[in-house]
Design an enzyme around this catalytic site. Structure first.
Site, mmCIF file in Angstrom:
data_model
loop_
_atom_site.group_PDB
_atom_site.id
_atom_site.type_symbol
_atom_site.label_atom_id
_atom_site.label_comp_id
_atom_site.label_asym_id
_atom_site.label_seq_id
_atom_site.Cartn_x
_atom_site.Cartn_y
_atom_site.Cartn_z
ATOM 1 C CB VAL B 141 -0.961 0.055 1.219
ATOM 2 C CG1 VAL B 141 -2.025 -1.020 1.104
ATOM 3 C CG2 VAL B 141 -0.230 -0.016 2.541
ATOM 4 C CG ASP B 142 3.800 1.719 2.882
ATOM 5 O OD1 ASP B 142 2.834 2.373 3.336
ATOM 6 O OD2 ASP B 142 4.425 0.882 3.561
ATOM 7 N NE ARG B 190 6.046 4.301 12.018
ATOM 8 C CZ ARG B 190 5.443 4.828 13.078
ATOM 9 N NH1 ARG B 190 4.264 5.409 12.969
ATOM 10 N NH2 ARG B 190 6.009 4.775 14.261
ATOM 11 C CD GLU B 245 1.564 4.860 9.623
ATOM 12 O OE1 GLU B 245 1.240 4.420 10.745
ATOM 13 O OE2 GLU B 245 1.739 4.135 8.635
#
Lengths: 417, 417
Positions: B141-142, B190, B245
């Site tokens: 997904v990143d 992240r 996030e």
């Protein structure tokens, strides 16, 4: 021939505009009896400040698109009118605005507080001798209005929560061997646990999933809860907790109110999900993840329940029809005829029976241990999430309408809220 | 004739099972060249512990249903194999298991770490003289794998974030007059801001919405951020903030790491959304709401991108096809041919070029002020969210498959992880 006034009140939903669509399309079908439909810009504030939207300026296509557009197309507000004696001026102003714009029908689309306002408008109209037919159109994701079997807006949030819980729980199941064991999802419901209950639908006979529900109706017992999580994780390897934002401890205080402070000592208003997740970490040392659905859940028109959309439209339509029959101070309510197959019809409830009452989850809808729903509850909930009603898409995104929202010409002086 | 091994690795997605479907259906079409497809139960751990799932026990219908089922149907894991020298035993064990089950093809479905593992497997196979064809199937997904234009899994999370941001922002817009002015949505990412960038797609020429994006690639500047929010609220009356996030302050520390303590002094791992919301409250005294999408975003198969599903399937299919051509140590990558109309094809990348590299948002995809995306970025993202690919529904819920996952008979002794 009288004009009509329509306003949206309180928290919006995925289908409140479908009710607006029902009201306006039905009024347009009775052009011999109803003139224009004016909408309040930002709800009742639009009536008080004479900020009326002339919906006749919108095309039939735009009005039809309201059926698949979430949120409040005319603006909604959190603004509760006080009692008749406390603030008679406000009610008099409403009548003054209605008189200036020849408004004879008042359609108010909201929850319990709005039903009360709607009732008061019909009372003041009688007292001041200006005839208004006031009809309330039910709307609340909280599903807490009495008389009606369920509330438009709830079916869609229930479907969103059931679908999202099923999907996220499959995610946790996949990874539990080496990663997250407990997933916590916070959903709306300050006083009533209807939305959280929908999380239980994620699990079915064909696809069993361990889902623990925390209801505001059940005082939170940490020892029992931790034991419940521990047993589920031992049996399945993982579990999901769906928690109502309104869960309270035995002291009656919201669990989310934990006096959180940041490094500078500022109070942090956290959700209840991180509080529950923290407990699981501290007591069981299990890896967790948490999510807070917040506005996403009540605006998720992309996964709306077809049943809900139909009921939202039908209550809007019925409101106009009963108004034309001269019924005053009433609300179209949903009456369940049968579960299998699910059949329903619209009945007319007296506003006096509806206003200022909250409907909580009945005790026999909650399992004995307080952490799940009974078969009776499941049979109640399942019909409400039936069917999909996908919006049209353009360029990968749902094609939601934004109205022109042209203001009607003012006829009165200013009014200070 | 050799058997094949397939495993899912790392965080799952809405479409990783579509890749599994592509692998298994394509292998089944080449029964003359590939025997059974074994899947690792819980990813590579299943290979190490000889816990192999015999996918030949699943019906064609069940395998086809993987295409519309989110999460990891065979279980995934977070388990990174160490370097060849550090833990040669593990690699030798893999080869031992492959030898025992006559496995000649290794299909590994994951992100950057898994690409590295896949590369090492092909290296050790050479060293130990047991021939294995190792092919990596991209998934994350990143969206941070190099070489490939985009990663299967990303298009669907991007669509979920774009749709949810549009819906929740319309909600805030409706209520802003008397209620919430700023909505904060926390999304994954992240290190790379691809997912947050998708929030910007919520706004289009036809439906302009004020969306502010916070990327991990841009050091957070509180003064500039607060000014940006303030201007947006003055102009529109409200705004939405989509925050990764992984956003970090100028000190390089995660903004979510605020040293939160509850009333008992326990550390609370909060998300970054409440931190941002708290700032808005403290600095501007505006009413806020916040949401954390967490696992909901990456498992949201109900709103998957049709393009993403097609690409996930295509990479799985291509992996088997190139393996049958004898290509080793490679990964099917997505090559963009054109934007309008969007055309793409599969190319074959060398694993050496892919392993252990992260692809961040290029600076020219982010606006000069650091709070939005450029037209170039928009043109990159839009094709990836095109098309809807709804799963079938039963009883109001998506009908996701749960496989039987029958274990193959073990032939070796135990192995301690």
């Amino acid at each position: 021939m009288k004009n009509a006034f329509y306003a949206q009140s309180g928290g919006v939903t995925a289908v409140i505009n479908a009710s607006a669509c029902g009201v306006i399309e039905t009024a347009r079908k009775h052009k011999d009896k109803i003139g224009k439909v004016y909408a309040g810009r930002n709800g009742i504030i639009g009536a008080l400040t004479e900020d009326l939207i002339d919906t006749s300026k919108e095309s039939a296509k735009s009005i039809a698109a309201l059926r698949h557009t979430p949120a409040g197309a005319f603006g909604s507000c959190r603004y509760k009118l006080k009692g008749l004696e406390e603030n008679k001026l406000q009610y008099e102003r409403l009548i003054e605005v209605f008189r200036a714009h020849n408004i004879g029908y008042f359609f108010y689309n909201g929850g319990g507080d709005s039903a009360d306002t709607c009732l008061k408008v019909s009372q003041i109209s009688e007292k001041l001798g200006y005839p208004i037919i006031a009809v309330h159109v039910p709307k609340t994701v909280d599903n807490d209005l009495p008389i009606t079997d369920n509330c438009p807006g709830f079916g869609s949030v229930a479907k969103y929560v059931a679908v999202s819980t099923r999907e996220a729980t499959l995610d946790v199941e996949s990874m539990a061997k080496t990663s997250t064991k407990v997933f916590v999802l916070e959903v709306m419901g300050r006083h009533a646990g209807w939305i959280a209950a929908a999380g239980a639908l994620a699990s079915s006979k064909e696809l069993e999933l361990p889902i623990i529900i925390l209801f505001p109706e059940v005082a939170f017992d940490q020892v029992k809860f931790i034991a419940k999580v521990s047993v589920a994780v031992k049996k399945f390897g993982y579990c999901t907790v769906v928690v109502s934002e309104g869960v309270k401890g035995p002291d009656g205080k919201f669990l989310s109110d934990q006096g959180l402070r940041d490094a500078f000592g500022h109070a942090q208003l956290g959700g209840v999900a991180p509080v529950i997740a923290g407990m699981i970490k501290n007591e069981l040392n299990l890896k967790y993840h948490w999510a807070v659905a917040d506005y996403m859940q009540r605006s998720a028109r992309h996964i709306a329940s077809k049943t809900d959309v139909a009921q939202a439209y039908a209550t809007g339509k019925a409101a106009v029809e009963v108004a034309l029959q001269g019924r005053n101070s009433v609300m179209p309510a949903i009456k369940r005829i049968s579960n299998k197959p699910y059949k329903w019809k619209i009945e007319i409830a007296e506003l006096k029976q509806v206003a200022n009452k909250e409907k909580f989850m009945p005790r026999n809808f909650i399992t004995a241990d307080g952490f799940g729903v009974t078969e009776k509850c499941r049979q109640y909930l399942l019909p409400l999430i039936q069917g999909e009603d996908y919006p049209p898409y353009r360029n990968g995104l749902p094609q939601y309408v934004r109205l022109k929202n042209v203001a009607a010409k003012k006829k009165l002086g200013e009014f200070k809220l």
